[in-house]
Design a protein around this motif. Structure first.
Motif, PDB file in Angstrom:
ATOM      1  N   ARG A   6      55.260  -6.073 -50.342  1.00 60.19           N
ATOM      2  CA  ARG A   6      55.303  -7.433 -50.897  1.00 60.19           C
ATOM      3  C   ARG A   6      56.588  -8.145 -50.513  1.00 60.19           C
ATOM      4  O   ARG A   6      56.585  -9.341 -50.237  1.00 60.19           O
ATOM      5  CB  ARG A   6      55.154  -7.368 -52.423  1.00 60.19           C
ATOM      6  CG  ARG A   6      53.741  -6.986 -52.883  1.00 60.19           C
ATOM      7  CD  ARG A   6      53.506  -7.413 -54.322  1.00 60.19           C
ATOM      8  NE  ARG A   6      54.431  -6.756 -55.228  1.00 60.19           N
ATOM      9  CZ  ARG A   6      54.208  -5.600 -55.834  1.00 60.19           C
ATOM     10  NH1 ARG A   6      53.056  -4.962 -55.633  1.00 60.19           N
ATOM     11  NH2 ARG A   6      55.098  -5.067 -56.650  1.00 60.19           N
ATOM     12  N   GLU A   7      57.692  -7.392 -50.465  1.00 64.86           N
ATOM     13  CA  GLU A   7      58.969  -7.989 -50.049  1.00 64.86           C
ATOM     14  C   GLU A   7      58.920  -8.405 -48.583  1.00 64.86           C
ATOM     15  O   GLU A   7      59.425  -9.472 -48.208  1.00 64.86           O
ATOM     16  CB  GLU A   7      60.110  -6.987 -50.274  1.00 64.86           C
ATOM     17  CG  GLU A   7      61.495  -7.503 -49.907  1.00 64.86           C
ATOM     18  CD  GLU A   7      61.960  -8.674 -50.754  1.00 64.86           C
ATOM     19  OE1 GLU A   7      62.878  -9.386 -50.324  1.00 64.86           O
ATOM     20  OE2 GLU A   7      61.386  -8.876 -51.854  1.00 64.86           O
ATOM     21  N   PHE A   8      58.288  -7.578 -47.752  1.00 66.83           N
ATOM     22  CA  PHE A   8      58.143  -7.918 -46.332  1.00 66.83           C
ATOM     23  C   PHE A   8      57.302  -9.182 -46.170  1.00 66.83           C
ATOM     24  O   PHE A   8      57.653 -10.077 -45.383  1.00 66.83           O
ATOM     25  CB  PHE A   8      57.508  -6.759 -45.574  1.00 66.83           C
ATOM     26  CG  PHE A   8      57.236  -7.063 -44.131  1.00 66.83           C
ATOM     27  CD1 PHE A   8      58.255  -6.997 -43.185  1.00 66.83           C
ATOM     28  CD2 PHE A   8      55.954  -7.441 -43.716  1.00 66.83           C
ATOM     29  CE1 PHE A   8      58.008  -7.293 -41.857  1.00 66.83           C
ATOM     30  CE2 PHE A   8      55.706  -7.729 -42.381  1.00 66.83           C
ATOM     31  CZ  PHE A   8      56.741  -7.657 -41.457  1.00 66.83           C
ATOM     32  N   THR A  24      52.564  -2.391 -52.393  1.00 67.51           N
ATOM     33  CA  THR A  24      53.811  -1.749 -52.793  1.00 67.51           C
ATOM     34  C   THR A  24      54.929  -2.789 -52.832  1.00 67.51           C
ATOM     35  O   THR A  24      54.841  -3.833 -52.165  1.00 67.51           O
ATOM     36  CB  THR A  24      54.197  -0.634 -51.812  1.00 67.51           C
ATOM     37  OG1 THR A  24      54.434  -1.225 -50.518  1.00 67.51           O
ATOM     38  CG2 THR A  24      53.097   0.402 -51.708  1.00 67.51           C
ATOM     39  N   PRO A  25      55.996  -2.538 -53.589  1.00 66.89           N
ATOM     40  CA  PRO A  25      57.123  -3.481 -53.625  1.00 66.89           C
ATOM     41  C   PRO A  25      57.700  -3.754 -52.237  1.00 66.89           C
ATOM     42  O   PRO A  25      58.073  -4.889 -51.923  1.00 66.89           O
ATOM     43  CB  PRO A  25      58.134  -2.772 -54.527  1.00 66.89           C
ATOM     44  CG  PRO A  25      57.303  -1.897 -55.407  1.00 66.89           C
ATOM     45  CD  PRO A  25      56.173  -1.434 -54.544  1.00 66.89           C
ATOM     46  N   GLU A  26      57.751  -2.710 -51.396  1.00 66.34           N
ATOM     47  CA  GLU A  26      58.315  -2.872 -50.051  1.00 66.34           C
ATOM     48  C   GLU A  26      57.434  -3.804 -49.205  1.00 66.34           C
ATOM     49  O   GLU A  26      57.941  -4.686 -48.507  1.00 66.34           O
ATOM     50  CB  GLU A  26      58.438  -1.517 -49.355  1.00 66.34           C
ATOM     51  CG  GLU A  26      59.441  -0.566 -49.963  1.00 66.34           C
ATOM     52  CD  GLU A  26      58.922   0.146 -51.206  1.00 66.34           C
ATOM     53  OE1 GLU A  26      59.715   0.794 -51.892  1.00 66.34           O
ATOM     54  OE2 GLU A  26      57.693   0.022 -51.473  1.00 66.34           O
ATOM     55  N   GLU A  57      58.772 -16.779 -45.850  1.00 71.39           N
ATOM     56  CA  GLU A  57      59.982 -17.602 -45.880  1.00 71.39           C
ATOM     57  C   GLU A  57      60.450 -17.934 -44.465  1.00 71.39           C
ATOM     58  O   GLU A  57      60.904 -19.052 -44.194  1.00 71.39           O
ATOM     59  CB  GLU A  57      61.091 -16.874 -46.649  1.00 71.39           C
ATOM     60  CG  GLU A  57      60.827 -16.768 -48.143  1.00 71.39           C
ATOM     61  CD  GLU A  57      61.861 -15.898 -48.850  1.00 71.39           C
ATOM     62  OE1 GLU A  57      62.629 -15.199 -48.142  1.00 71.39           O
ATOM     63  OE2 GLU A  57      61.884 -15.903 -50.100  1.00 71.39           O
ATOM     64  N   HIS A  67      49.537  -2.444 -49.021  1.00 69.95           N
ATOM     65  CA  HIS A  67      50.185  -3.752 -48.991  1.00 69.95           C
ATOM     66  C   HIS A  67      50.601  -4.233 -50.378  1.00 69.95           C
ATOM     67  O   HIS A  67      51.200  -5.309 -50.508  1.00 69.95           O
ATOM     68  CB  HIS A  67      49.260  -4.777 -48.344  1.00 69.95           C
ATOM     69  CG  HIS A  67      49.007  -4.511 -46.895  1.00 69.95           C
ATOM     70  ND1 HIS A  67      48.153  -5.279 -46.132  1.00 69.95           N
ATOM     71  CD2 HIS A  67      49.509  -3.558 -46.060  1.00 69.95           C
ATOM     72  CE1 HIS A  67      48.128  -4.807 -44.896  1.00 69.95           C
ATOM     73  NE2 HIS A  67      48.934  -3.763 -44.827  1.00 69.95           N
ATOM     74  N   LYS A 126      56.878 -11.549 -48.364  1.00 70.35           N
ATOM     75  CA  LYS A 126      57.657 -12.674 -48.883  1.00 70.35           C
ATOM     76  C   LYS A 126      58.647 -13.176 -47.832  1.00 70.35           C
ATOM     77  O   LYS A 126      58.750 -14.386 -47.574  1.00 70.35           O
ATOM     78  CB  LYS A 126      58.396 -12.255 -50.149  1.00 70.35           C
ATOM     79  CG  LYS A 126      59.309 -13.340 -50.721  1.00 70.35           C
ATOM     80  CD  LYS A 126      60.093 -12.826 -51.918  1.00 70.35           C
ATOM     81  CE  LYS A 126      61.084 -13.866 -52.418  1.00 70.35           C
ATOM     82  NZ  LYS A 126      61.905 -13.345 -53.542  1.00 70.35           N
ATOM     83  N   LYS A 127      59.375 -12.258 -47.195  1.00 71.97           N
ATOM     84  CA  LYS A 127      60.369 -12.644 -46.192  1.00 71.97           C
ATOM     85  C   LYS A 127      59.700 -13.258 -44.963  1.00 71.97           C
ATOM     86  O   LYS A 127      60.238 -14.191 -44.347  1.00 71.97           O
ATOM     87  CB  LYS A 127      61.210 -11.434 -45.796  1.00 71.97           C
ATOM     88  CG  LYS A 127      62.171 -10.983 -46.886  1.00 71.97           C
ATOM     89  CD  LYS A 127      63.041  -9.826 -46.410  1.00 71.97           C
ATOM     90  CE  LYS A 127      64.045  -9.429 -47.486  1.00 71.97           C
ATOM     91  NZ  LYS A 127      64.906  -8.290 -47.060  1.00 71.97           N
ATOM     92  N   THR A 128      58.533 -12.735 -44.609  1.00 71.97           N
ATOM     93  CA  THR A 128      57.806 -13.294 -43.467  1.00 71.97           C
ATOM     94  C   THR A 128      57.369 -14.727 -43.760  1.00 71.97           C
ATOM     95  O   THR A 128      57.516 -15.619 -42.913  1.00 71.97           O
ATOM     96  CB  THR A 128      56.572 -12.430 -43.136  1.00 71.97           C
ATOM     97  OG1 THR A 128      57.003 -11.106 -42.782  1.00 71.97           O
ATOM     98  CG2 THR A 128      55.787 -13.025 -41.978  1.00 71.97           C
TER      99      THR A 128
END
Length: 245
Positions: free
Chosen positions: A116-118, A112-114, A124, A110, A120-122
């Motif tokens: 963390r981006e997921f 990884t950049p991918e 938001e 959890h 973040k979007k969740t």
């Protein structure tokens, strides 16, 4: 005492017959997906039928289920598990489905950049939904400033469903089993023996006035006085469900 028991049985039968003549819940099929080594996915197909000549309204989240042992004050469909024809009041093996949590499990790490981006979007997405509910409440004349109450109010109102006379409405519940065979309920322990026969039953425990504190006085009065807004317990047929290897 015998007369009391007999009267109680008659009243229970009358209530059950009356309930089924109003709303009928039926499980149509259950399909499984074993493509994941650690989880078995289930698609539970069912429908609700309005058996009357008038519209019927009720509160329900029809795509999410919760165990009978944990079903107090819920808007979810409730499920019961039977093992070799005997009801087992276990808290599991299915739990309310959170799609984002299941998607997050697809990331081994959890951090990884991918991942963390997921995340973040969740966050938001949930923040946008939260803000939209607050805005909708005020746009419709709401006066409360208690945001927690507003969210409960808006979620409850969004859960209102209406079936037209004799309408049949299909639904699908997506859920998973983690393949763990020991299921607990407090100090009690249940074992999902792969050699046993299992069935599942869906119960709609529809409540009309229990959520009074999550409604404005006007909303509560409108629902309370609406004869087409129903409450009661509605039980489906039983259907075999697979907990084998």
């Amino acid at each position: 005492m015998r007369n009391f028991v007999w009267t109680f049985c008659l009243l229970s039968l009358a209530f059950s017959t009356s309930a089924q003549s109003t709303l009928k819940v039926s499980i149509d099929s259950i399909t499984t997906d074993d493509s994941h080594s650690l989880r078995r996915k289930y698609n539970i197909h069912y429908h609700i039928e309005n058996r009357t000549d008038k519209p019927l309204s009720f509160f329900l989240h029809p795509h999410t289920l919760i165990a009978n042992a944990a079903s107090s004050m819920t808007l979810f469909a409730v499920y019961k598990i039977y093992q070799n024809d005997e009801f087992q009041d276990m808290d599991g093996p299915f739990f309310p489905n959170v799609p984002e949590a299941a998607q997050l499990d697809n990331f081994p790490n959890h951090n990884t950049p991918e991942a963390r981006e997921f995340i973040k979007k969740t966050n938001e997405k949930y923040k946008a939904e939260y803000d939209a509910m607050i805005a909708n409440y005020h746009q419709n004349g709401g006066k409360s400033t208690d945001e927690k109450w507003i969210i409960r109010n808006q979620k409850l109102l969004r859960s209102k469903m209406t079936l037209q006379p004799h309408q049949k409405q299909p639904f699908v519940i997506l859920t998973t089993w983690d393949r763990i065979r020991v299921v607990n309920n407090g100090d009690l322990e249940y074992y999902l023996n792969e050699k046993d026969a299992f069935e599942i039953e869906i119960v709609l425990d529809l409540k009309k006035t229990l959520f009074k504190t999550d409604l404005s006085e006007t909303e509560f009065a409108k629902i309370k006085n609406d004869a087409t807004f129903i409450e009661g317990i509605f039980t489906s047929n039983k259907m075999r469900i697979n907990f084998g290897e």
